[in-house]
Motif scaffolding. Structure first.
Motif, PDB file in Angstrom:
ATOM      1  N   ASP A 305      56.903  30.117  90.931  1.00  0.00           N
ATOM      2  CA  ASP A 305      56.050  29.519  89.636  1.00  0.00           C
ATOM      3  C   ASP A 305      56.550  28.381  89.582  1.00  0.00           C
ATOM      4  N   THR A 306      55.765  27.566  88.643  1.00  0.00           N
ATOM      5  CA  THR A 306      56.061  25.940  88.292  1.00  0.00           C
ATOM      6  C   THR A 306      57.282  25.806  88.074  1.00  0.00           C
ATOM      7  N   ASP A 307      58.035  26.476  87.028  1.00  0.00           N
ATOM      8  CA  ASP A 307      59.499  26.365  86.732  1.00  0.00           C
ATOM      9  C   ASP A 307      60.232  26.530  87.872  1.00  0.00           C
ATOM     10  N   THR A 308      60.257  27.384  88.692  1.00  0.00           N
ATOM     11  CA  THR A 308      61.119  27.649  89.814  1.00  0.00           C
ATOM     12  C   THR A 308      60.913  26.467  90.745  1.00  0.00           C
ATOM     13  N   LEU A 309      59.591  25.904  90.962  1.00  0.00           N
ATOM     14  CA  LEU A 309      59.483  24.596  91.968  1.00  0.00           C
ATOM     15  C   LEU A 309      60.093  23.532  91.428  1.00  0.00           C
ATOM     16  N   ALA A 310      60.006  23.398  89.859  1.00  0.00           N
ATOM     17  CA  ALA A 310      60.642  22.143  89.371  1.00  0.00           C
ATOM     18  C   ALA A 310      62.165  22.008  89.555  1.00  0.00           C
ATOM     19  N   THR A 311      62.955  23.518  89.401  1.00  0.00           N
ATOM     20  CA  THR A 311      64.243  23.607  89.460  1.00  0.00           C
ATOM     21  C   THR A 311      64.530  23.008  90.947  1.00  0.00           C
ATOM     22  N   ILE A 312      63.976  23.726  91.953  1.00  0.00           N
ATOM     23  CA  ILE A 312      64.172  23.397  93.124  1.00  0.00           C
ATOM     24  C   ILE A 312      64.238  21.804  93.447  1.00  0.00           C
ATOM     25  N   GLU A 313      63.121  21.218  92.898  1.00  0.00           N
ATOM     26  CA  GLU A 313      62.763  19.800  92.958  1.00  0.00           C
ATOM     27  C   GLU A 313      64.101  19.048  92.483  1.00  0.00           C
ATOM     28  N   HIS A 314      64.438  19.515  91.267  1.00  0.00           N
ATOM     29  CA  HIS A 314      65.731  18.900  90.230  1.00  0.00           C
ATOM     30  C   HIS A 314      66.846  18.994  91.343  1.00  0.00           C
ATOM     31  N   ILE A 315      67.049  20.179  91.785  1.00  0.00           N
ATOM     32  CA  ILE A 315      68.325  20.115  92.741  1.00  0.00           C
ATOM     33  C   ILE A 315      68.357  19.269  94.026  1.00  0.00           C
ATOM     34  N   TYR A 316      67.357  19.039  94.530  1.00  0.00           N
ATOM     35  CA  TYR A 316      67.009  18.134  95.603  1.00  0.00           C
ATOM     36  C   TYR A 316      67.166  16.639  95.031  1.00  0.00           C
ATOM     37  N   ASP A 317      66.658  16.107  94.107  1.00  0.00           N
ATOM     38  CA  ASP A 317      66.759  15.023  93.437  1.00  0.00           C
ATOM     39  C   ASP A 317      68.146  14.511  92.815  1.00  0.00           C
ATOM     40  N   GLU A 318      68.957  15.615  92.504  1.00  0.00           N
ATOM     41  CA  GLU A 318      70.386  15.394  91.955  1.00  0.00           C
ATOM     42  C   GLU A 318      71.383  15.283  93.207  1.00  0.00           C
ATOM     43  N   ARG A 319      71.103  16.042  94.146  1.00  0.00           N
ATOM     44  CA  ARG A 319      72.204  16.265  94.934  1.00  0.00           C
ATOM     45  C   ARG A 319      72.075  15.939  96.395  1.00  0.00           C
ATOM     46  N   ILE A 320      70.875  15.772  96.905  1.00  0.00           N
ATOM     47  CA  ILE A 320      70.329  15.874  98.292  1.00  0.00           C
ATOM     48  C   ILE A 320      69.578  14.514  98.582  1.00  0.00           C
ATOM     49  N   ARG A 321      68.565  14.109  97.806  1.00  0.00           N
ATOM     50  CA  ARG A 321      67.798  12.933  98.008  1.00  0.00           C
ATOM     51  C   ARG A 321      68.388  11.820  98.613  1.00  0.00           C
ATOM     52  N   ALA A 322      69.584  11.261  98.117  1.00  0.00           N
ATOM     53  CA  ALA A 322      70.445   9.954  98.340  1.00  0.00           C
ATOM     54  C   ALA A 322      70.984  10.065  99.607  1.00  0.00           C
ATOM     55  N   HIS A 323      70.929  11.228 100.237  1.00  0.00           N
ATOM     56  CA  HIS A 323      71.598  11.328 101.654  1.00  0.00           C
ATOM     57  C   HIS A 323      70.450  11.332 102.843  1.00  0.00           C
ATOM     58  N   VAL A 324      69.287  11.838 102.544  1.00  0.00           N
ATOM     59  CA  VAL A 324      68.301  12.251 103.559  1.00  0.00           C
ATOM     60  C   VAL A 324      66.745  11.573 103.341  1.00  0.00           C
ATOM     61  N   HIS A 325      66.506  11.059 102.089  1.00  0.00           N
ATOM     62  CA  HIS A 325      65.183  10.900 102.067  1.00  0.00           C
ATOM     63  C   HIS A 325      64.842   9.165 102.558  1.00  0.00           C
ATOM     64  N   HIS A 326      65.695   8.668 102.862  1.00  0.00           N
ATOM     65  CA  HIS A 326      65.434   7.144 103.339  1.00  0.00           C
ATOM     66  C   HIS A 326      65.651   7.421 104.766  1.00  0.00           C
ATOM     67  N   ARG A 327      65.979   8.235 105.414  1.00  0.00           N
ATOM     68  CA  ARG A 327      66.412   8.276 106.825  1.00  0.00           C
ATOM     69  C   ARG A 327      65.574   8.834 107.669  1.00  0.00           C
TER      70      ARG A 327
END
Length: 328
Positions: A305-327
């Protein structure tokens, strides 16, 4: 299990397949009996797509699949890869002669006259722009050595270059809840071009299984030990390039989301990929039959559901994005 068309191959495959790297090498020891049990359990659970490579155990994975095909002919599509045997691994190695030799070796290992799908195995970036390489692959299709060809890539830019080629049937790319960048441009471009997307490393080398913590150790012959900093191949292939401790912390949060839904972390992670528009098949690996069956069962979950998808995206943005997204 739902079927989807695998791009320009024109073939239907179940949405969850089986990645067969574990059956070759680099994940700790998997003996022949366990490897065959994995293959049978996966196909019994509805899997119809197997992904391997000529370098997985120096051909061991392909040869095990040959044994399986002899026992259960006609039940699966097999994709293999070529190019990592090049030493040195440079653009000049991707000659018509080498491409023929590599694919002939895979035909012998798999015991087939024609390969269902051959993918360039994360070649050097300039190879994706080489007309000579893709002309040679076209010649192998014309000769009947392969039914179709695709590419396995490290970066989104490599994927976009390949998608623009008229006869590339599929693109294999790392896509999971910790590697979201392909959602931005690669998956839309593939959908528009009719190119299949094979999502690999879907559980981030096990991080997204939710089973590891800061004290987990891995065998010396497991890439999760020897390639954590890219010592042997692209570091993005190991834990999706996420620093281990960072990934463990993020996976712990994802596990809480999964628990709230009454599913395992791995099932949640696989369902997330299945839900992404443009994905043809996702290829989790397995070291035993229990894992193979559990992976396949994720296809039976309801869409997130949309709430679950939003939570997964938030975890990525807060913890993961800075380590991988630019690479990648």
């Amino acid at each position: 299990m739902d079927d989807r068309v695998l791009g320009r191959t024109g073939r239907d495959v179940a949405v969850i397949g089986l990645g067969c790297w574990q059956l070759g090498a680099d994940w700790g020891r998997v003996d022949d009996a366990d490897a065959m049990a994995v293959l049978h359990a996966a196909v019994d659970s509805g899997v119809t797509f197997l992904d391997t490579a000529d370098v997985y155990g120096d051909g061991r994975s392909e040869r095990l699949i040959h044994r399986f095909l002899a026992e259960r002919p006609g039940e699966v599509m097999v994709a293999t890869k070529c190019g990592r045997r090049a030493d040195p691994h440079v653009p000049a190695a991707f000659t018509p002669e080498n491409l023929r030799a590599w694919t002939d070796r895979s035909r012998a290992n798999l015991g087939v006259d024609r390969l269902d799908l051959v993918q360039l195995h994360c070649p050097p970036t300039p190879v994706f722009s080489s007309d000579e390489v893709f002309d040679a692959l076209d010649d192998l299709v014309t000769a009947g050595n392969l039914a179709a060809y695709g590419v396995s890539v490290e970066t989104c830019e490599e994927a976009l270059t390949a998608i623009a080629r008229p006869n590339v049937a599929s693109v294999q790319i790392i896509l999971n809840a910790f590697r979201r960048k392909p959602l931005e441009r690669v998956l839309p471009a593939a959908r528009e071009a009719g190119v299949g997307i094979i999502a690999r490393v879907p559980l981030a080398s096990g991080l997204l299984s939710g089973k590891y913590d800061e004290h987990t150790t891995f065998a010396a012959d497991d890439h999760r030990s020897f390639n954590r900093h890219g010592e042997s191949f692209d570091v993005g292939e190991t834990f999706s390039g996420v620093p281990y401790e960072v990934g463990v912390a993020a996976a712990r949060e994802l596990a809480e989301v999964a628990a709230g839904l009454g599913v395992t972390t791995a099932a949640l992670a696989l369902r997330w990929i299945v839900d992404q528009p443009g994905v043809s098949v996702v290829i989790p690996g397995a070291r035993n039959a229990v894992q193979a069956r559990a992976n396949a069962a994720a296809a039976d979950l309801d869409p997130l559901d949309t709430d679950t998808l939003a939570t997964i995206e938030h975890i990525y943005d807060e913890r993961i994005r800075a380590h991988v997204h630019h690479r990648w």
